[in-house]
Scaffold this motif. Sequence first.
Motif, PDB file in Angstrom:
ATOM      1  N   GLU A 114      -7.878  -5.131   2.019  1.00 55.96           N
ATOM      2  CA  GLU A 114      -7.467  -4.525   0.752  1.00 55.96           C
ATOM      3  C   GLU A 114      -6.594  -5.482  -0.064  1.00 55.96           C
ATOM      4  O   GLU A 114      -6.509  -5.363  -1.281  1.00 55.96           O
ATOM      5  CB  GLU A 114      -6.693  -3.212   1.020  1.00 55.96           C
ATOM      6  N   ASN A 131      -7.240  -2.072   7.639  1.00 59.37           N
ATOM      7  CA  ASN A 131      -7.659  -2.198   6.245  1.00 59.37           C
ATOM      8  C   ASN A 131      -6.786  -3.132   5.410  1.00 59.37           C
ATOM      9  O   ASN A 131      -7.218  -3.617   4.367  1.00 59.37           O
ATOM     10  CB  ASN A 131      -7.645  -0.823   5.563  1.00 59.37           C
ATOM     11  N   GLY A 132      -5.537  -3.369   5.866  1.00 60.79           N
ATOM     12  CA  GLY A 132      -4.577  -4.139   5.070  1.00 60.79           C
ATOM     13  C   GLY A 132      -5.083  -5.490   4.589  1.00 60.79           C
ATOM     14  O   GLY A 132      -5.118  -5.747   3.379  1.00 60.79           O
ATOM     15  N   ARG A 180      -2.880   6.180   8.694  1.00 59.88           N
ATOM     16  CA  ARG A 180      -3.152   5.071   9.617  1.00 59.88           C
ATOM     17  C   ARG A 180      -1.923   4.192   9.847  1.00 59.88           C
ATOM     18  O   ARG A 180      -1.923   3.343  10.721  1.00 59.88           O
ATOM     19  CB  ARG A 180      -4.277   4.198   9.061  1.00 59.88           C
ATOM     20  N   CYS A 181      -0.908   4.367   9.023  1.00 56.91           N
ATOM     21  CA  CYS A 181       0.274   3.490   9.075  1.00 56.91           C
ATOM     22  C   CYS A 181       1.202   3.896  10.216  1.00 56.91           C
ATOM     23  O   CYS A 181       1.610   5.054  10.308  1.00 56.91           O
ATOM     24  CB  CYS A 181       1.014   3.569   7.742  1.00 56.91           C
ATOM     25  N   MET A 193       1.261  -4.429   3.870  1.00 62.41           N
ATOM     26  CA  MET A 193       0.255  -3.392   4.070  1.00 62.41           C
ATOM     27  C   MET A 193       0.520  -2.588   5.355  1.00 62.41           C
ATOM     28  O   MET A 193       1.071  -3.102   6.323  1.00 62.41           O
ATOM     29  CB  MET A 193      -1.142  -4.026   4.130  1.00 62.41           C
ATOM     30  N   GLY A 194       0.085  -1.361   5.316  1.00 62.87           N
ATOM     31  CA  GLY A 194       0.440  -0.438   6.385  1.00 62.87           C
ATOM     32  C   GLY A 194      -0.341  -0.588   7.682  1.00 62.87           C
ATOM     33  O   GLY A 194       0.170  -0.278   8.751  1.00 62.87           O
ATOM     34  N   CYS A 195      -1.572  -1.080   7.597  1.00 64.17           N
ATOM     35  CA  CYS A 195      -2.333  -1.154   8.856  1.00 64.17           C
ATOM     36  C   CYS A 195      -3.199  -2.401   8.931  1.00 64.17           C
ATOM     37  O   CYS A 195      -3.642  -2.947   7.931  1.00 64.17           O
ATOM     38  CB  CYS A 195      -3.177   0.099   9.045  1.00 64.17           C
ATOM     39  N   CYS A 251       0.842  -1.202   0.000  1.00 67.09           N
ATOM     40  CA  CYS A 251       0.000   0.000   0.000  1.00 67.09           C
ATOM     41  C   CYS A 251       0.877   1.252   0.000  1.00 67.09           C
ATOM     42  O   CYS A 251       2.051   1.195   0.356  1.00 67.09           O
ATOM     43  CB  CYS A 251      -0.954  -0.028   1.188  1.00 67.09           C
ATOM     44  N   PRO A 252       0.328   2.379  -0.402  1.00 65.29           N
ATOM     45  CA  PRO A 252       1.137   3.607  -0.447  1.00 65.29           C
ATOM     46  C   PRO A 252       1.351   4.204   0.935  1.00 65.29           C
ATOM     47  O   PRO A 252       2.093   5.169   1.077  1.00 65.29           O
ATOM     48  CB  PRO A 252       0.287   4.536  -1.322  1.00 65.29           C
ATOM     49  N   THR A 253       0.725   3.625   1.927  1.00 64.55           N
ATOM     50  CA  THR A 253       0.623   4.116   3.324  1.00 64.55           C
ATOM     51  C   THR A 253      -0.256   5.377   3.373  1.00 64.55           C
ATOM     52  O   THR A 253      -0.470   6.041   2.362  1.00 64.55           O
ATOM     53  CB  THR A 253       1.988   4.431   4.015  1.00 64.55           C
ATOM     54  N   CYS A 254      -0.744   5.626   4.553  1.00 66.05           N
ATOM     55  CA  CYS A 254      -1.519   6.850   4.794  1.00 66.05           C
ATOM     56  C   CYS A 254      -1.401   7.150   6.286  1.00 66.05           C
ATOM     57  O   CYS A 254      -0.580   6.534   6.975  1.00 66.05           O
ATOM     58  CB  CYS A 254      -2.981   6.668   4.371  1.00 66.05           C
TER      59      CYS A 254
HETATM   60  S1  SF4 Z   1      -3.568  -0.446   4.180  1.00 65.66           S
HETATM   61 FE1  SF4 Z   1      -3.932   0.960   5.899  1.00 65.66          FE
HETATM   62  S2  SF4 Z   1      -2.076   2.224   5.906  1.00 65.66           S
HETATM   63 FE2  SF4 Z   1      -2.143   1.254   3.904  1.00 65.66          FE
HETATM   64  S3  SF4 Z   1      -3.198   2.737   2.609  1.00 65.66           S
HETATM   65 FE3  SF4 Z   1      -4.726   1.275   3.335  1.00 65.66          FE
HETATM   66  S4  SF4 Z   1      -5.583   2.269   5.138  1.00 65.66           S
HETATM   67 FE4  SF4 Z   1      -3.631   3.326   4.729  1.00 65.66          FE
END
Ligand code: SF4
Length: 357
Positions: free
Chosen positions: A309, A305-306, A272-273, A300-302, A267-270
């Motif tokens: 997603e 949602n990881g 939440r990471c 994945m960053g979190c 993921c591109p991170t956001c």
């Molecule tokens: S996986 Fe979590 S940290 Fe990564 S983009 Fe999605 S919501 Fe943000």
Amino acid sequence: MSFVKTRQKTRSIKVGSVFVGNAAPVAVQSMTNTYTQDVAATVGQITALTQAGCEIVRVAVPDMEAALAIKRIKKQIEIPLIADIHFDHKLAIAAADAGADGLRINPGNIGPTHKVKAVADCAKAHGIPIRVGVNAGSLEKDILATMGATPEAMVESALRNIAILEALDFNDIKISLKASDVERTVQAYRLISTRTDVPLHVGVTEAGGLYAGITKSAIGIGMLLSEGIGDTIRVSLTRDPVEEIRVGWEILRSLKIRKRGPEIISCPTCGRCKINLFDIARTVEDALLNSTTDIKVAIMGCVVNGPGEAREADIGIAGGDGIGILFKKGKIIKKVPQDRLVEVLFQEIKQYESDQN
Ligand code: SF4
């Protein structure tokens, strides 16, 4: 149903052990940027290219020393080698005699017919193909004067060069028509594909550094492949050619034409990471660079949602706050302390690999 059109039918040729054209898989090529006569450096680069998935390699042959070096290079490499020659037909003959699996020439700049014939006869005697490499930057003067450096002019040049070889009863041909911009490249290949069944080597030449090069190559090669045009591909980057191979395979994977090795999604991170995902992603990517295992790995960053997603991933990790998780096909398998996430991921990948074998 595939979103890529059925491959256009081309005649089949063989470059060393690799079939090109007709129903053969689209082959990934690159070119060395070492001095070919520096055999150790050239073999080293070809070995690295081979590990990355290069299936046909081209080397520059600017002089006789380079042509003769092919003999020693060939003994130490596993993939077919094409000798790239400009102007001097004696170099083409020497390269073929030294064991090259193919020649890349432009008959138009080899000179009078008897010289082209000498090259064609030599290639025929060795059972190797010739690639006619047309470049928008080096078209024949008369074509350039009347047509400009247009896609139509590139096609005219290619057809003229094919005709020269076919008139010499040489049909083991491949063509490339390269320009440094996507528009002319795509137009030229679209046009030529309606005029001949000669297999096509596609690429955008002198595409540039990493960003411009990858973008132009992905769009140019991608558009053509999606239209069913192209039998071999070369991504052109002002970088280590190994990176060209990696991009080439990603283009084929994105179009679902061929795949090789793991697919890494991250993921591109956001906001939440809460872990250093960029470093983790780079570590995993580097470790799997030359792996040939067919596996989809998610980073994945979190935790929230990881897993959702990246539901289609075979194995994935997601970072949390101090504690991360390991998941498979979207399902959480276990919690893992964050500093052990990468280690656990590698253990799971190893297990997956041994389960596959
Ligand atoms: S996986 Fe979590 S940290 Fe990564 S983009 Fe999605 S919501 Fe943000």
